[in-house]
Motif scaffolding. Sequence first.
Motif, PDB file in Angstrom:
ATOM      1  N   HIS A 261       6.980   3.491   9.650  1.00 50.69           N
ATOM      2  CA  HIS A 261       5.838   3.438   8.725  1.00 50.69           C
ATOM      3  C   HIS A 261       4.877   2.337   9.180  1.00 50.69           C
ATOM      4  N   PRO A 262       4.216   2.561  10.327  1.00 51.29           N
ATOM      5  CA  PRO A 262       3.398   1.493  10.918  1.00 51.29           C
ATOM      6  C   PRO A 262       2.202   1.107  10.055  1.00 51.29           C
ATOM      7  N   GLU A 263       1.854   1.962   9.082  1.00 55.01           N
ATOM      8  CA  GLU A 263       0.683   1.686   8.243  1.00 55.01           C
ATOM      9  C   GLU A 263       1.042   0.818   7.028  1.00 55.01           C
ATOM     10  N   TRP A 264       2.309   0.490   6.871  1.00 51.53           N
ATOM     11  CA  TRP A 264       2.703  -0.270   5.689  1.00 51.53           C
ATOM     12  C   TRP A 264       2.419  -1.760   5.836  1.00 51.53           C
ATOM     13  N   GLN A 265       1.823  -2.308   4.795  1.00 51.39           N
ATOM     14  CA  GLN A 265       1.505  -3.741   4.733  1.00 51.39           C
ATOM     15  C   GLN A 265       2.503  -4.417   3.796  1.00 51.39           C
TER      16      GLN A 265
ATOM     17  N   ASN B 101       0.801  -1.222   0.000  1.00 50.44           N
ATOM     18  CA  ASN B 101       0.000   0.000   0.000  1.00 50.44           C
ATOM     19  C   ASN B 101       0.838   1.278   0.000  1.00 50.44           C
ATOM     20  N   ALA B 102       2.035   1.189  -0.599  1.00 53.02           N
ATOM     21  CA  ALA B 102       2.836   2.416  -0.765  1.00 53.02           C
ATOM     22  C   ALA B 102       3.605   2.333  -2.069  1.00 53.02           C
ATOM     23  N   PRO B 103       3.747   3.479  -2.774  1.00 54.54           N
ATOM     24  CA  PRO B 103       4.545   3.466  -4.001  1.00 54.54           C
ATOM     25  C   PRO B 103       6.013   3.157  -3.683  1.00 54.54           C
ATOM     26  N   PHE B 104       6.682   2.476  -4.613  1.00 56.84           N
ATOM     27  CA  PHE B 104       8.039   2.011  -4.310  1.00 56.84           C
ATOM     28  C   PHE B 104       9.010   3.173  -4.093  1.00 56.84           C
ATOM     29  N   ALA B 105       8.734   4.332  -4.709  1.00 55.39           N
ATOM     30  CA  ALA B 105       9.619   5.482  -4.487  1.00 55.39           C
ATOM     31  C   ALA B 105       9.647   5.871  -3.006  1.00 55.39           C
ATOM     32  N   GLU B 106       8.493   5.777  -2.342  1.00 57.41           N
ATOM     33  CA  GLU B 106       8.445   6.080  -0.900  1.00 57.41           C
ATOM     34  C   GLU B 106       9.193   5.019  -0.099  1.00 57.41           C
ATOM     35  N   VAL B 107       9.035   3.769  -0.540  1.00 57.73           N
ATOM     36  CA  VAL B 107       9.727   2.667   0.138  1.00 57.73           C
ATOM     37  C   VAL B 107      11.235   2.843  -0.010  1.00 57.73           C
ATOM     38  N   GLU B 108      11.672   3.218  -1.205  1.00 58.63           N
ATOM     39  CA  GLU B 108      13.109   3.436  -1.434  1.00 58.63           C
ATOM     40  C   GLU B 108      13.641   4.556  -0.539  1.00 58.63           C
TER      41      GLU B 108
ATOM     42  N   PRO C 212      12.465  -2.184  12.623  1.00 61.35           N
ATOM     43  CA  PRO C 212      11.814  -0.931  13.032  1.00 61.35           C
ATOM     44  C   PRO C 212      12.244   0.281  12.194  1.00 61.35           C
ATOM     45  N   GLY C 213      13.417   0.191  11.574  1.00 56.97           N
ATOM     46  CA  GLY C 213      13.853   1.278  10.693  1.00 56.97           C
ATOM     47  C   GLY C 213      12.880   1.513   9.554  1.00 56.97           C
ATOM     48  N   ILE C 214      12.120   0.477   9.202  1.00 60.24           N
ATOM     49  CA  ILE C 214      11.094   0.592   8.156  1.00 60.24           C
ATOM     50  C   ILE C 214       9.689   0.603   8.783  1.00 60.24           C
ATOM     51  N   PHE C 215       9.378  -0.394   9.620  1.00 64.88           N
ATOM     52  CA  PHE C 215       7.980  -0.617  10.005  1.00 64.88           C
ATOM     53  C   PHE C 215       7.542   0.085  11.287  1.00 64.88           C
ATOM     54  N   ALA C 216       8.486   0.568  12.123  1.00 61.32           N
ATOM     55  CA  ALA C 216       8.070   1.448  13.225  1.00 61.32           C
ATOM     56  C   ALA C 216       7.849   2.848  12.655  1.00 61.32           C
TER      57      ALA C 216
ATOM     58  N   HIS D 136      12.959   0.573  23.692  1.00 63.36           N
ATOM     59  CA  HIS D 136      11.650   1.192  23.898  1.00 63.36           C
ATOM     60  C   HIS D 136      11.135   1.751  22.572  1.00 63.36           C
ATOM     61  N   LEU D 137       9.835   2.019  22.537  1.00 64.55           N
ATOM     62  CA  LEU D 137       9.222   2.668  21.376  1.00 64.55           C
ATOM     63  C   LEU D 137       8.698   4.025  21.810  1.00 64.55           C
ATOM     64  N   ILE D 138       8.972   5.049  21.022  1.00 66.43           N
ATOM     65  CA  ILE D 138       8.362   6.343  21.291  1.00 66.43           C
ATOM     66  C   ILE D 138       7.503   6.727  20.092  1.00 66.43           C
ATOM     67  N   LYS D 139       6.453   7.473  20.367  1.00 66.21           N
ATOM     68  CA  LYS D 139       5.560   7.897  19.300  1.00 66.21           C
ATOM     69  C   LYS D 139       6.116   9.171  18.656  1.00 66.21           C
ATOM     70  N   THR D 140       6.066   9.236  17.333  1.00 60.55           N
ATOM     71  CA  THR D 140       6.519  10.430  16.615  1.00 60.55           C
ATOM     72  C   THR D 140       5.314  11.005  15.866  1.00 60.55           C
ATOM     73  N   ALA D 141       5.514  12.079  15.109  1.00 66.56           N
ATOM     74  CA  ALA D 141       4.403  12.710  14.387  1.00 66.56           C
ATOM     75  C   ALA D 141       3.808  11.757  13.352  1.00 66.56           C
ATOM     76  N   THR D 142       4.629  10.857  12.806  1.00 61.85           N
ATOM     77  CA  THR D 142       4.153  10.012  11.706  1.00 61.85           C
ATOM     78  C   THR D 142       4.150   8.521  12.030  1.00 61.85           C
ATOM     79  N   GLY D 143       4.730   8.134  13.146  1.00 58.08           N
ATOM     80  CA  GLY D 143       4.811   6.703  13.468  1.00 58.08           C
ATOM     81  C   GLY D 143       5.461   6.515  14.810  1.00 58.08           C
ATOM     82  N   TYR D 144       6.493   5.679  14.829  1.00 56.41           N
ATOM     83  CA  TYR D 144       7.194   5.373  16.073  1.00 56.41           C
ATOM     84  C   TYR D 144       8.691   5.295  15.758  1.00 56.41           C
ATOM     85  N   GLU D 145       9.470   5.440  16.810  1.00 55.65           N
ATOM     86  CA  GLU D 145      10.914   5.264  16.665  1.00 55.65           C
ATOM     87  C   GLU D 145      11.359   4.288  17.751  1.00 55.65           C
TER      88      GLU D 145
END
Length: 297
Positions: free
Chosen positions: A234-238, A43-50, A228-232, A278-287
């Motif tokens: 971008h938690p909305e990525w499938q 559910n994301a264009p590959f340019a964003e994934v890159e 987590p470098g990718i999926f924390a 630990h996980l912290i919440k950010t404006a767009t996801g988590y770190e």
Amino acid sequence: MAAAPAAGKQAPGLYRYRIGTFEVTALYDGIWYRPITEKFIRNAPFAEVEHALDRAFMPHDKLTTPFTTLVVNTGTKVVLIDTGTGGQISPTAGQVVDNLAAAGIAPKDVDLIVISHFHPDHINGIKDKDNNLVFPNAEIMVPEPEWAFWMDDANLNAASGDLKETFLNQRRIFADIAKRVARFQPGKEVAPGIETIAAPGHTPGHTVFAVSSGNQSLLVLGDTAQHPGIFARHPEWQATFDVDGSATIATRKKLFDRAAADGMLVTGYHFPFPACGHLIKTATGYEHVPAEWQPAL
Ligand SMILES: [Zn+2]
């Protein structure tokens, strides 16, 4: 002055920490640079994934996939949570048994194996390449909904390609030991201080664990998110390897929100070793904020 000879090999991959009176040993199994294609995120264009791969210092054609299993010594039981690849997935993984030895634990001393889900990187370490049990005395406990989905022959027959391979691998691991595999309903305790929590999506019976002793606890996230470098971030990525994409996202956000709000110590099976922090919440996801290496327990 004599030059010291180069060691030429890595140090053992293990790290210890305490949860209350429990001693947790993180065992590194190794790493797999998993080939990915432009369709890797549904559910994301590959340019964003890159762009995200660049920000995580990863190549564009491979997902960095380390593996960390956990030994929890509760004082009365030695419990292994997930078993690693058994050296059957990547030539750069399969080190659980060596690192267990480096930790001073013999395979025969493992009393209980608890499995999060049935993907090969979590169950293959139950057996060696010749189909022998690696942990001869261990009781094996698996999530009931995971067993129900993957051991169903109608589901096997409907599958093709890599998914069919996954079904066949599960039969190789479990078919001849089915009698000694106990199934638990997520929500139940599998050992004193080790609670199970349903976390469906990545697979239908994917289960995570809360390890608690005294006033301390650890949330064992399994594959709630891969690196987590990718999926924390971008938690909305499938990802293509999630059986149910939208359930994966709902589970991920629920557990990550809880961990971030409560400041819980977490560990993820595919987080960079020693995989706790630990996980912290950010404006767009988590770190993910890695735990500091401690010189004493
Ligand atoms: Zn996995």
